[in-house]
Design a protein around this motif. Structure first.
Motif, mmCIF file in Angstrom:
data_model
loop_
_atom_site.group_PDB
_atom_site.id
_atom_site.type_symbol
_atom_site.label_atom_id
_atom_site.label_comp_id
_atom_site.label_asym_id
_atom_site.label_seq_id
_atom_site.Cartn_x
_atom_site.Cartn_y
_atom_site.Cartn_z
ATOM 1 N N LEU A 160 -12.656 -29.233 -0.252
ATOM 2 C CA LEU A 160 -11.525 -29.231 0.259
ATOM 3 C C LEU A 160 -11.073 -30.492 0.712
ATOM 4 C CD1 LEU A 160 -8.630 -27.820 1.323
ATOM 5 C CD2 LEU A 160 -9.637 -27.600 3.516
ATOM 6 N N TYR A 161 -9.917 -31.131 0.165
ATOM 7 C CA TYR A 161 -9.529 -32.406 0.573
ATOM 8 C C TYR A 161 -8.487 -32.495 1.637
ATOM 9 C CZ TYR A 161 -12.091 -33.680 -3.848
ATOM 10 O OH TYR A 161 -12.921 -33.814 -4.639
ATOM 11 N N VAL A 162 -8.435 -33.340 2.760
ATOM 12 C CA VAL A 162 -7.512 -33.206 3.573
ATOM 13 C C VAL A 162 -7.099 -34.648 3.907
ATOM 14 C CG1 VAL A 162 -6.938 -32.785 6.046
ATOM 15 C CG2 VAL A 162 -8.325 -31.352 4.656
ATOM 16 N N ASN A 163 -5.672 -34.979 3.652
ATOM 17 C CA ASN A 163 -5.090 -36.452 4.267
ATOM 18 C C ASN A 163 -5.239 -36.520 5.770
ATOM 19 O OD1 ASN A 163 -4.453 -38.074 2.020
ATOM 20 N ND2 ASN A 163 -2.561 -37.074 1.586
ATOM 21 N N HIS A 164 -5.452 -37.909 5.981
ATOM 22 C CA HIS A 164 -5.653 -37.952 7.674
ATOM 23 C C HIS A 164 -4.520 -39.088 7.923
ATOM 24 C CE1 HIS A 164 -7.188 -39.580 11.249
ATOM 25 N NE2 HIS A 164 -7.859 -38.501 11.464
ATOM 26 N N GLU A 165 -3.505 -38.733 8.350
ATOM 27 C CA GLU A 165 -2.311 -39.908 8.267
ATOM 28 C C GLU A 165 -2.559 -40.845 9.328
ATOM 29 O OE1 GLU A 165 2.490 -40.008 9.160
ATOM 30 O OE2 GLU A 165 1.346 -38.247 9.749
ATOM 31 N N ASP A 166 -3.338 -40.889 10.287
ATOM 32 C CA ASP A 166 -3.567 -41.813 11.164
ATOM 33 C C ASP A 166 -5.060 -42.501 11.025
ATOM 34 O OD1 ASP A 166 -1.019 -41.656 12.513
ATOM 35 O OD2 ASP A 166 -1.702 -39.977 13.712
ATOM 36 N N GLY A 167 -5.659 -41.847 9.857
ATOM 37 C CA GLY A 167 -7.001 -42.519 9.847
ATOM 38 C C GLY A 167 -7.011 -43.426 8.548
ATOM 39 N N LEU A 168 -8.613 -44.118 8.590
ATOM 40 C CA LEU A 168 -8.560 -44.944 7.449
ATOM 41 C C LEU A 168 -8.950 -44.167 6.267
ATOM 42 C CD1 LEU A 168 -10.585 -47.528 9.392
ATOM 43 C CD2 LEU A 168 -8.224 -47.836 8.562
ATOM 44 N N TYR A 169 -9.427 -42.780 6.185
ATOM 45 C CA TYR A 169 -10.167 -42.222 5.140
ATOM 46 C C TYR A 169 -9.393 -41.078 4.946
ATOM 47 C CZ TYR A 169 -13.972 -45.429 5.901
ATOM 48 O OH TYR A 169 -14.656 -46.654 5.894
ATOM 49 N N LEU A 170 -9.390 -40.607 3.620
ATOM 50 C CA LEU A 170 -9.009 -39.229 3.136
ATOM 51 C C LEU A 170 -10.445 -38.522 3.420
ATOM 52 C CD1 LEU A 170 -6.917 -37.832 0.533
ATOM 53 C CD2 LEU A 170 -9.478 -37.592 -0.211
ATOM 54 N N LEU A 171 -10.093 -37.266 3.931
ATOM 55 C CA LEU A 171 -11.465 -36.495 4.224
ATOM 56 C C LEU A 171 -11.711 -35.443 3.333
ATOM 57 C CD1 LEU A 171 -10.246 -35.767 8.105
ATOM 58 C CD2 LEU A 171 -11.834 -37.887 7.154
ATOM 59 N N ALA A 172 -13.092 -34.912 3.226
ATOM 60 C CA ALA A 172 -13.569 -33.695 2.610
ATOM 61 C C ALA A 172 -14.073 -32.937 3.368
ATOM 62 C CB ALA A 172 -14.313 -34.325 1.306
ATOM 63 N N PHE A 173 -14.330 -31.737 2.875
ATOM 64 C CA PHE A 173 -14.911 -30.599 3.479
ATOM 65 C C PHE A 173 -15.446 -29.739 2.503
ATOM 66 C CE2 PHE A 173 -11.649 -31.655 6.621
ATOM 67 C CZ PHE A 173 -12.202 -31.425 7.897
ATOM 68 N N ASP A 174 -17.068 -29.259 2.668
ATOM 69 C CA ASP A 174 -17.593 -28.350 1.662
ATOM 70 C C ASP A 174 -17.013 -26.959 2.069
ATOM 71 O OD1 ASP A 174 -19.137 -30.324 0.616
ATOM 72 O OD2 ASP A 174 -20.605 -29.887 2.165
ATOM 73 N N VAL A 175 -16.531 -26.250 0.997
ATOM 74 C CA VAL A 175 -16.023 -24.823 1.261
ATOM 75 C C VAL A 175 -16.982 -23.854 1.097
ATOM 76 C CG1 VAL A 175 -14.374 -23.183 0.595
ATOM 77 C CG2 VAL A 175 -13.763 -25.706 0.440
ATOM 78 N N GLN A 176 -17.408 -23.180 2.067
ATOM 79 C CA GLN A 176 -18.479 -22.061 2.040
ATOM 80 C C GLN A 176 -17.915 -20.797 1.422
ATOM 81 O OE1 GLN A 176 -21.623 -23.379 3.057
ATOM 82 N NE2 GLN A 176 -20.285 -24.964 3.178
ATOM 83 N N PRO A 177 -18.927 -19.934 0.772
ATOM 84 C CA PRO A 177 -18.532 -18.778 0.108
ATOM 85 C C PRO A 177 -17.575 -17.854 0.925
ATOM 86 C CG PRO A 177 -20.946 -19.278 -0.055
ATOM 87 C CD PRO A 177 -20.351 -20.090 0.941
ATOM 88 N N ASP A 178 -17.494 -17.804 2.290
ATOM 89 C CA ASP A 178 -16.622 -17.022 3.194
ATOM 90 C C ASP A 178 -15.610 -17.593 3.401
ATOM 91 O OD1 ASP A 178 -17.424 -18.894 4.843
ATOM 92 O OD2 ASP A 178 -18.332 -17.444 6.312
ATOM 93 N N GLY A 179 -15.388 -18.939 2.918
ATOM 94 C CA GLY A 179 -14.069 -19.572 2.821
ATOM 95 C C GLY A 179 -13.905 -20.510 4.382
ATOM 96 N N THR A 180 -15.065 -20.742 5.031
ATOM 97 C CA THR A 180 -15.316 -21.617 6.125
ATOM 98 C C THR A 180 -15.412 -22.930 5.733
ATOM 99 O OG1 THR A 180 -17.578 -21.058 6.681
ATOM 100 C CG2 THR A 180 -15.892 -19.818 7.975
ATOM 101 N N LEU A 181 -15.381 -23.893 6.618
ATOM 102 C CA LEU A 181 -15.598 -25.355 6.072
ATOM 103 C C LEU A 181 -16.586 -25.811 6.957
ATOM 104 C CD1 LEU A 181 -11.736 -26.504 6.086
ATOM 105 C CD2 LEU A 181 -13.065 -25.595 4.078
ATOM 106 N N LYS A 182 -17.496 -26.769 6.336
ATOM 107 C CA LYS A 182 -18.705 -27.413 6.829
ATOM 108 C C LYS A 182 -18.604 -28.807 6.247
ATOM 109 C CE LYS A 182 -21.863 -23.738 7.974
ATOM 110 N NZ LYS A 182 -23.024 -22.962 7.773
#
Length: 140
Positions: free
Chosen positions: A8-30
């Motif tokens: 999952l990619y997430v924009n970070h309006e106040d940050g220096l980086y576009l963020l990424a999270f691993d999507v788990q089989p149950d839909g949670t993020l890590k």
């Protein structure tokens, strides 16, 4: 989401980086991590605080090759699936009108999903004919 729906990619309006999270089989993020460094600009000292601060990161789209497109103050920044900045599609307008018309969202659509539609915060709309095709694996 990445084409395989594992990131999952997430924009970070106040940050220096576009963020990424691993999507788990149950839909949670890590595994929150910095995915790509924005090239977005700030306009120091501008009288309109909406463009004087932050990178303006807002909407995201993905193409069939897994490239990530981010609407920012600089235009549409394009990143490889590995997070490398590949370039920016400029969206031009006057600085005085910028805060009301900066890129806010984007989507691939049209025949073969080869048109990138860019929508501005103040009701503006642009379309860019692309060589790249939007991701076709999910219905939207």
């Amino acid at each position: 989401l990445s084409p395989d729906e594992k990131t999952l990619y997430v924009n970070h309006e106040d940050g220096l980086y576009l963020l990424a999270f691993d999507v788990q089989p149950d839909g949670t993020l890590k595994n929150r991590r910095n995915f790509a460094k924005y090239e977005s600009v700030r306009i120091p000292g501008h009288k309109d605080s909406r463009i004087a601060e932050g990178n303006g990161a807002d909407g995201l789209a993905i193409d069939g090759a897994g490239r990530v497109y981010a609407a920012t103050n600089k235009g549409i920044e394009v990143f490889s699936p590995q997070g490398q900045h590949l370039g920016t599609i400029p969206v031009i307008w006057g600085v005085e009108q910028f805060a009301l018309r900066k890129p806010a969202n984007l989507a691939f659509a049209g025949t073969g999903k080869k048109t990138l539609y860019i929508f501005g915060a103040g009701g503006t709309a642009f379309k860019v004919e692309m060589v790249a095709e939007g991701f076709k694996g999910r219905a939207k």
